[in-house]
Design a protein around this motif. Structure first.
Motif, PDB file in Angstrom:
ATOM      1  N   ARG A  95       0.859  -1.191   0.000  1.00 41.87           N
ATOM      2  CA  ARG A  95       0.000   0.000   0.000  1.00 41.87           C
ATOM      3  C   ARG A  95       0.892   1.236   0.000  1.00 41.87           C
ATOM      4  NH1 ARG A  95      -5.389   2.351  -0.284  1.00 41.87           N
ATOM      5  NH2 ARG A  95      -5.754   3.641   1.547  1.00 41.87           N
ATOM      6  N   ILE A  96       0.929   1.947  -1.111  1.00 37.68           N
ATOM      7  CA  ILE A  96       1.743   3.146  -1.231  1.00 37.68           C
ATOM      8  C   ILE A  96       1.104   4.260  -0.411  1.00 37.68           C
ATOM      9  CG2 ILE A  96       2.643   4.868  -2.847  1.00 37.68           C
ATOM     10  CD1 ILE A  96       2.352   2.668  -5.039  1.00 37.68           C
ATOM     11  N   PRO A  97       1.855   4.967   0.406  1.00 35.73           N
ATOM     12  CA  PRO A  97       1.263   6.061   1.196  1.00 35.73           C
ATOM     13  C   PRO A  97       0.762   7.191   0.287  1.00 35.73           C
ATOM     14  CG  PRO A  97       3.403   5.413   2.080  1.00 35.73           C
ATOM     15  CD  PRO A  97       3.275   4.754   0.746  1.00 35.73           C
ATOM     16  N   PHE A  98      -0.241   7.917   0.752  1.00 38.59           N
ATOM     17  CA  PHE A  98      -0.637   9.140   0.058  1.00 38.59           C
ATOM     18  C   PHE A  98       0.557  10.086   0.034  1.00 38.59           C
ATOM     19  CE2 PHE A  98      -4.897   7.783   1.558  1.00 38.59           C
ATOM     20  CZ  PHE A  98      -5.589   7.830   0.351  1.00 38.59           C
ATOM     21  N   ASN A  99       0.666  10.853  -1.034  1.00 37.79           N
ATOM     22  CA  ASN A  99       1.754  11.818  -1.134  1.00 37.79           C
ATOM     23  C   ASN A  99       1.348  12.948  -2.069  1.00 37.79           C
ATOM     24  OD1 ASN A  99       2.610  11.078  -3.957  1.00 37.79           O
ATOM     25  ND2 ASN A  99       3.084   9.121  -2.959  1.00 37.79           N
ATOM     26  N   GLU A 100       2.195  13.968  -2.135  1.00 37.30           N
ATOM     27  CA  GLU A 100       1.854  15.156  -2.908  1.00 37.30           C
ATOM     28  C   GLU A 100       2.240  15.052  -4.384  1.00 37.30           C
ATOM     29  OE1 GLU A 100       0.123  15.493   0.008  1.00 37.30           O
ATOM     30  OE2 GLU A 100       2.193  15.485   0.682  1.00 37.30           O
ATOM     31  N   SER A 101       2.305  13.827  -4.877  1.00 39.84           N
ATOM     32  CA  SER A 101       2.440  13.597  -6.308  1.00 39.84           C
ATOM     33  C   SER A 101       1.207  12.890  -6.867  1.00 39.84           C
ATOM     34  CB  SER A 101       3.689  12.753  -6.617  1.00 39.84           C
ATOM     35  OG  SER A 101       4.868  13.436  -6.274  1.00 39.84           O
ATOM     36  N   GLY A 102       0.273  12.539  -5.990  1.00 43.15           N
ATOM     37  CA  GLY A 102      -0.885  11.770  -6.404  1.00 43.15           C
ATOM     38  C   GLY A 102      -2.103  12.634  -6.661  1.00 43.15           C
ATOM     39  N   ILE A 103      -3.261  11.990  -6.697  1.00 39.25           N
ATOM     40  CA  ILE A 103      -4.519  12.702  -6.927  1.00 39.25           C
ATOM     41  C   ILE A 103      -4.967  13.421  -5.664  1.00 39.25           C
ATOM     42  CG2 ILE A 103      -6.990  12.363  -7.361  1.00 39.25           C
ATOM     43  CD1 ILE A 103      -6.163  10.161  -9.336  1.00 39.25           C
ATOM     44  N   PHE A 104      -4.962  12.719  -4.540  1.00 41.95           N
ATOM     45  CA  PHE A 104      -5.346  13.308  -3.261  1.00 41.95           C
ATOM     46  C   PHE A 104      -4.095  13.891  -2.606  1.00 41.95           C
ATOM     47  CE2 PHE A 104      -8.553   9.946  -3.921  1.00 41.95           C
ATOM     48  CZ  PHE A 104      -9.712  10.709  -3.840  1.00 41.95           C
ATOM     49  N   ARG A 105      -4.007  15.202  -2.570  1.00 41.32           N
ATOM     50  CA  ARG A 105      -2.827  15.877  -2.024  1.00 41.32           C
ATOM     51  C   ARG A 105      -3.234  16.791  -0.871  1.00 41.32           C
ATOM     52  NH1 ARG A 105       0.721  17.776  -7.329  1.00 41.32           N
ATOM     53  NH2 ARG A 105       0.335  15.898  -8.594  1.00 41.32           N
ATOM     54  N   HIS A 106      -2.401  16.820   0.153  1.00 44.54           N
ATOM     55  CA  HIS A 106      -2.688  17.691   1.285  1.00 44.54           C
ATOM     56  C   HIS A 106      -1.829  18.937   1.214  1.00 44.54           C
ATOM     57  CE1 HIS A 106      -3.730  19.264   5.112  1.00 44.54           C
ATOM     58  NE2 HIS A 106      -2.508  19.123   5.600  1.00 44.54           N
ATOM     59  N   TYR A 107      -2.480  20.036   0.832  1.00 39.39           N
ATOM     60  CA  TYR A 107      -1.875  21.352   0.922  1.00 39.39           C
ATOM     61  C   TYR A 107      -2.675  22.125   1.959  1.00 39.39           C
ATOM     62  CZ  TYR A 107       0.426  20.186  -3.513  1.00 39.39           C
ATOM     63  OH  TYR A 107       1.186  19.583  -4.496  1.00 39.39           O
ATOM     64  N   PRO A 108      -2.086  22.433   3.116  1.00 41.60           N
ATOM     65  CA  PRO A 108      -2.865  23.073   4.199  1.00 41.60           C
ATOM     66  C   PRO A 108      -3.612  24.323   3.761  1.00 41.60           C
ATOM     67  CG  PRO A 108      -0.713  22.375   5.002  1.00 41.60           C
ATOM     68  CD  PRO A 108      -0.692  22.164   3.513  1.00 41.60           C
ATOM     69  N   GLU A 109      -3.041  25.066   2.828  1.00 46.46           N
ATOM     70  CA  GLU A 109      -3.683  26.312   2.412  1.00 46.46           C
ATOM     71  C   GLU A 109      -4.969  26.058   1.610  1.00 46.46           C
ATOM     72  OE1 GLU A 109      -0.266  25.456  -0.515  1.00 46.46           O
ATOM     73  OE2 GLU A 109      -0.708  25.252   1.619  1.00 46.46           O
ATOM     74  N   LEU A 110      -5.186  24.838   1.165  1.00 52.36           N
ATOM     75  CA  LEU A 110      -6.415  24.525   0.418  1.00 52.36           C
ATOM     76  C   LEU A 110      -7.514  23.949   1.296  1.00 52.36           C
ATOM     77  CD1 LEU A 110      -5.016  22.890  -2.861  1.00 52.36           C
ATOM     78  CD2 LEU A 110      -5.357  25.314  -2.310  1.00 52.36           C
ATOM     79  N   ASP A 111      -7.172  23.625   2.528  1.00 50.86           N
ATOM     80  CA  ASP A 111      -8.104  22.950   3.438  1.00 50.86           C
ATOM     81  C   ASP A 111      -8.731  23.956   4.395  1.00 50.86           C
ATOM     82  OD1 ASP A 111      -9.450  20.943   4.799  1.00 50.86           O
ATOM     83  OD2 ASP A 111      -7.710  20.392   6.035  1.00 50.86           O
ATOM     84  N   LYS A 112     -10.017  23.803   4.642  1.00 48.54           N
ATOM     85  CA  LYS A 112     -10.665  24.655   5.633  1.00 48.54           C
ATOM     86  C   LYS A 112     -11.831  23.919   6.256  1.00 48.54           C
ATOM     87  CE  LYS A 112     -13.667  27.196   2.382  1.00 48.54           C
ATOM     88  NZ  LYS A 112     -14.028  28.534   1.897  1.00 48.54           N
ATOM     89  N   ALA A 113     -12.115  24.256   7.496  1.00 48.01           N
ATOM     90  CA  ALA A 113     -13.171  23.583   8.235  1.00 48.01           C
ATOM     91  C   ALA A 113     -14.538  23.991   7.708  1.00 48.01           C
ATOM     92  CB  ALA A 113     -13.064  23.914   9.715  1.00 48.01           C
ATOM     93  N   VAL A 114     -15.460  23.048   7.772  1.00 45.65           N
ATOM     94  CA  VAL A 114     -16.863  23.327   7.437  1.00 45.65           C
ATOM     95  C   VAL A 114     -17.732  22.869   8.596  1.00 45.65           C
ATOM     96  CG1 VAL A 114     -16.532  23.152   4.946  1.00 45.65           C
ATOM     97  CG2 VAL A 114     -17.081  21.102   6.258  1.00 45.65           C
ATOM     98  N   ARG A 115     -18.885  23.453   8.708  1.00 47.23           N
ATOM     99  CA  ARG A 115     -19.801  23.089   9.794  1.00 47.23           C
ATOM    100  C   ARG A 115     -20.512  21.790   9.464  1.00 47.23           C
ATOM    101  NH1 ARG A 115     -22.766  28.871  11.193  1.00 47.23           N
ATOM    102  NH2 ARG A 115     -20.873  29.988  11.846  1.00 47.23           N
TER     103      ARG A 115
END
Length: 246
Positions: free
Chosen positions: A226-246
């Motif tokens: 199982r390859i870990p998620f990373n910032e070369s794939g489809i699902f990428r974690h960039y903190p500046e793109l993430d925000k909380a929702v109610r």
């Protein structure tokens, strides 16, 4: 003969939806690009098929599956082909088309998730389209994730045979495995936005949790396969793109 799965080395990406089905079924398969070049594997083997001038129906792009002489391209198409062979598709032929439709809807969501970090072009670096990515990700979080997830939640509730545990039919299918991957990917990419997923989409999250506990999937997740998620794939974690929702 073992199935041959062709996808980019080092990425989960769209190939992971196929891997999950193969792993759950304990099918004999080779993840071609992760193998050594001297054994006729590696990325070179994949590129040879993509660039082939002798193959009558060469695939456009990975993932694609090779079963003997047959080459099956496109994630949903691969799963439509593999599902009955692996015991991961409804026995009813009509429901198999329902499953394929759901998988194609999942593919639409995957494309939109990709476009949050590459909204202008896949040929540009993320850093070259960051402002546009922020706008696209905001809309994705506020509108598109809820639209897709409410739909999947409703499908689970309205499936007459699934007892709120299966997307289609009365048993585990590749669509259930793909929903597991969707939740995993969205949680990785947008941890703030998905913090209350279990409150908003309880049956989807319950399905995810049930799949995660399946022995073959749990063993796969704990393995080096199982390859870990990373910032070369489809699902990428960039903190500046993430925000909380109610």
């Amino acid at each position: 003969m073992a199935y041959e799965l062709y996808y980019w080395d080092g990425l989960q990406g769209r190939g992971e939806f196929v891997r999950l089905a193969l792993e759950e079924a304990q099918a004999d398969y080779v993840d071609v690009t992760r193998g050594p070049e001297q054994d006729g594997l590696g990325t070179g083997a994949m590129m040879a098929l993509l660039d082939s001038r002798s193959e009558p129906h060469p695939p456009y792009a990975p993932p694609f599956l090779k079963d003997g002489d047959l080459i099956v391209p496109q994630t949903a198409n691969i799963l439509f082909y593999l599902g009955p062979k692996l015991g991961l598709a409804p026995k009813d032929e009509g429901l198999r088309y329902v499953a394929n439709g759901l998988q194609l809807t999942i593919a639409d969501l995957v494309t939109e998730a990709h476009d949050t970090h590459h909204p202008i072009s896949g040929n540009l670096y993320y850093e070259d389209q960051k402002d546009e990515a922020k706008a696209r990700a905001s809309d994705f979080i506020q509108h598109r994730i809820p639209k897709f997830m409410h739909y999947f939640e409703r499908v689970l509730l309205q499936n007459p045979d699934g007892h709120k545990r299966h997307m289609v039919g009365d048993a585990l299918s590749y669509v259930d495995l793909s929903m597991f991957q969707i939740v995993e990917g969205l949680r990785y990419a947008f941890p703030k936005a998905t913090k209350h997923f279990a409150d908003h989409y309880p049956h989807v999250v319950a399905l995810h949790d049930a799949v995660a506990k399946r022995p073959n999937i749990a063993a796969y997740a704990a393995s080096g396969r199982r390859i870990p998620f990373n910032e070369s794939g489809i699902f990428r974690h960039y903190p500046e793109l993430d925000k909380a929702v109610r």
